[in-house]
Design a protein around this motif. Structure first.
Motif, PDB file in Angstrom:
ATOM      1  N   MET A 194       0.832  -1.209   0.000  1.00  0.00           N
ATOM      2  CA  MET A 194       0.000   0.000   0.000  1.00  0.00           C
ATOM      3  C   MET A 194       0.863   1.255   0.000  1.00  0.00           C
ATOM      4  SD  MET A 194      -3.366  -0.805   2.347  1.00  0.00           S
ATOM      5  CE  MET A 194      -2.571  -1.783   3.631  1.00  0.00           C
ATOM      6  N   GLY A 195       1.978   1.213   0.751  1.00  0.00           N
ATOM      7  CA  GLY A 195       2.873   2.359   0.774  1.00  0.00           C
ATOM      8  C   GLY A 195       3.532   2.615  -0.561  1.00  0.00           C
ATOM      9  N   ILE A 196       3.961   1.538  -1.230  1.00  0.00           N
ATOM     10  CA  ILE A 196       4.604   1.659  -2.540  1.00  0.00           C
ATOM     11  C   ILE A 196       3.626   2.223  -3.569  1.00  0.00           C
ATOM     12  CG2 ILE A 196       5.605   0.347  -4.450  1.00  0.00           C
ATOM     13  CD1 ILE A 196       6.733  -1.580  -2.319  1.00  0.00           C
ATOM     14  N   ILE A 197       2.410   1.667  -3.583  1.00  0.00           N
ATOM     15  CA  ILE A 197       1.383   2.153  -4.515  1.00  0.00           C
ATOM     16  C   ILE A 197       1.038   3.597  -4.212  1.00  0.00           C
ATOM     17  CG2 ILE A 197      -1.024   1.874  -5.244  1.00  0.00           C
ATOM     18  CD1 ILE A 197      -0.709  -1.106  -4.765  1.00  0.00           C
ATOM     19  N   GLY A 198       0.964   3.947  -2.927  1.00  0.00           N
ATOM     20  CA  GLY A 198       0.622   5.303  -2.532  1.00  0.00           C
ATOM     21  C   GLY A 198       1.643   6.320  -3.015  1.00  0.00           C
ATOM     22  N   ILE A 199       2.931   6.031  -2.802  1.00  0.00           N
ATOM     23  CA  ILE A 199       3.985   6.943  -3.249  1.00  0.00           C
ATOM     24  C   ILE A 199       3.941   7.107  -4.763  1.00  0.00           C
ATOM     25  CG2 ILE A 199       6.484   7.186  -3.507  1.00  0.00           C
ATOM     26  CD1 ILE A 199       5.594   7.994  -0.784  1.00  0.00           C
ATOM     27  N   GLU A 200       3.746   6.001  -5.482  1.00  0.00           N
ATOM     28  CA  GLU A 200       3.678   6.070  -6.949  1.00  0.00           C
ATOM     29  C   GLU A 200       2.460   6.873  -7.400  1.00  0.00           C
ATOM     30  OE1 GLU A 200       4.861   5.461 -10.866  1.00  0.00           O
ATOM     31  OE2 GLU A 200       5.908   5.223  -8.948  1.00  0.00           O
ATOM     32  N   SER A 201       1.340   6.709  -6.710  1.00  0.00           N
ATOM     33  CA  SER A 201       0.130   7.456  -7.057  1.00  0.00           C
ATOM     34  C   SER A 201       0.323   8.952  -6.847  1.00  0.00           C
ATOM     35  CB  SER A 201      -1.050   6.959  -6.221  1.00  0.00           C
ATOM     36  OG  SER A 201      -1.320   5.597  -6.475  1.00  0.00           O
ATOM     37  N   VAL A 202       1.018   9.320  -5.771  1.00  0.00           N
ATOM     38  CA  VAL A 202       1.300  10.734  -5.519  1.00  0.00           C
ATOM     39  C   VAL A 202       2.200  11.293  -6.613  1.00  0.00           C
ATOM     40  CG1 VAL A 202       2.493  12.335  -3.975  1.00  0.00           C
ATOM     41  CG2 VAL A 202       0.969  10.613  -3.031  1.00  0.00           C
ATOM     42  N   ASN A 203       3.220  10.533  -7.004  1.00  0.00           N
ATOM     43  CA  ASN A 203       4.128  10.995  -8.057  1.00  0.00           C
ATOM     44  C   ASN A 203       3.398  11.195  -9.383  1.00  0.00           C
ATOM     45  OD1 ASN A 203       6.411  11.012  -6.402  1.00  0.00           O
ATOM     46  ND2 ASN A 203       6.845   8.847  -6.783  1.00  0.00           N
ATOM     47  N   ARG A 204       2.389  10.359  -9.653  1.00  0.00           N
ATOM     48  CA  ARG A 204       1.654  10.463 -10.920  1.00  0.00           C
ATOM     49  C   ARG A 204       0.532  11.489 -10.867  1.00  0.00           C
ATOM     50  NH1 ARG A 204       0.935   4.277 -13.271  1.00  0.00           N
ATOM     51  NH2 ARG A 204       3.172   3.772 -13.403  1.00  0.00           N
ATOM     52  N   SER A 205       0.233  11.969  -9.683  1.00  0.00           N
ATOM     53  CA  SER A 205      -0.877  12.923  -9.548  1.00  0.00           C
ATOM     54  C   SER A 205      -0.536  14.292 -10.131  1.00  0.00           C
ATOM     55  CB  SER A 205      -1.261  13.074  -8.079  1.00  0.00           C
ATOM     56  OG  SER A 205      -0.219  13.713  -7.341  1.00  0.00           O
ATOM     57  N   GLY A 206       0.750  14.565 -10.263  1.00  0.00           N
ATOM     58  CA  GLY A 206       1.165  15.864 -10.791  1.00  0.00           C
ATOM     59  C   GLY A 206       1.181  16.964  -9.751  1.00  0.00           C
ATOM     60  N   LYS A 207       0.827  16.638  -8.522  1.00  0.00           N
ATOM     61  CA  LYS A 207       0.777  17.643  -7.460  1.00  0.00           C
ATOM     62  C   LYS A 207       1.954  17.521  -6.499  1.00  0.00           C
ATOM     63  CE  LYS A 207      -4.281  17.786  -7.534  1.00  0.00           C
ATOM     64  NZ  LYS A 207      -5.526  17.580  -6.747  1.00  0.00           N
ATOM     65  N   ALA A 208       2.804  16.543  -6.731  1.00  0.00           N
ATOM     66  CA  ALA A 208       3.925  16.314  -5.827  1.00  0.00           C
ATOM     67  C   ALA A 208       5.208  16.889  -6.428  1.00  0.00           C
ATOM     68  CB  ALA A 208       4.093  14.820  -5.574  1.00  0.00           C
TER      69      ALA A 208
END
Length: 254
Positions: free
Chosen positions: A203-217
């Protein structure tokens, strides 16, 4: 997950996460009709297989570790006694007392001297439960950092993204990871095994990747995490090579 819920009682701790996820997906109309059918069909098959157990015991036939080979003792009793002996300096870390030791302890101190279930373990000695909860949570964070870098701290980021940007997906993922960590740390009085933490790390790995792809990080987040993982990988490889050289296992067959 349905299979695990019908076979492993510990899988119940994931039920709140699953229900919350289903509600989130349902609100986004992301579940297809065939997926509903697959889910219901799987549950129906397992229900039919459990009919004999339900008729005989009135409940699902979970994996039962309370067998004759264990001298009538349960894993909860053995794990609890192991933690008591470790705290008393009688046992090394990450080891357990034997079934015979557990049986002898109960015979000497009475049937109520050790908790028989995980729930009883939590309530048996509140002070010990709190102490082990703090220790296990700290170990979980330490192990998580070694396994997935900044991913173990994702709950902070995911919940913050939900509060600031209203991102329900990241909020759900961060909340689910935090919930899992807290429940496992609370339920396990003795030693936490790394394999139990796989859902937390994923869940942590997916979460970090999702944040990176959100364009807001910031790109600094991704760079920092990659750098940390690289350093951990190099350090781990170096330790592993030294371990092989010290033990000289490659010469054991010569």
């Amino acid at each position: 997950m349905i299979t695990s819920l019908f076979t492993r009682q510990m899988a119940i701790i994931y039920l709140p996460i699953i229900l919350a996820g289903l509600i989130l997906v349902y609100q986004q109309k992301g579940i297809l009709r065939k997926e509903y059918l697959a889910t219901l069909s799987t549950a129906l098959v397992w229900f039919v297989l459990n009919i004999p157990s339900i008729q005989a015991n009135g409940f699902i036939s979970f994996d039962n570790k309370d067998t004759n080979q264990q001298m009538g003792m349960t894993w909860a009793q053995r794990q609890y006694l192991s933690q008591l002996d470790f705290n008393a300096g009688k046992l090394t870390e990450f080891t357990h007392v034997t079934w015979q030791d557990t049986f002898n302890y109960v015979q000497e101190n009475g049937e109520t001297s050790l908790p028989k279930t995980n729930m009883e373990s939590i309530l048996f000695d509140p002070v010990l439960t709190i102490e082990e909860f703090i220790k296990d949570l700290a170990y979980m964070v330490y192990s998580g950092f070694r396994q997935c870098g900044l991913g173990v701290f994702f709950p902070i980021l995911g919940i913050w993204y939900f509060l600031k940007f209203g991102n329900r997906e990241l909020g759900y993922l961060g909340g689910a990871q935090l919930f899992t960590m807290l429940v496992i740390a609370l339920m396990i009085i003795s030693y936490i095994e790394i394999r139990w933490l796989a859902p937390v790390f994923i869940m942590g790995i997916i979460g970090i990747e999702s944040v990176n792809r959100s364009g807001k990080a910031s790109t600094f987040l991704d760079f920092s995490n990659q750098l940390i993982l690289f350093v951990l990988g190099v350090y781990g490889s170096w330790r592993y090579i030294n371990l092989i050289l010290e033990k000289q296992t490659f010469l054991s067959s010569v």
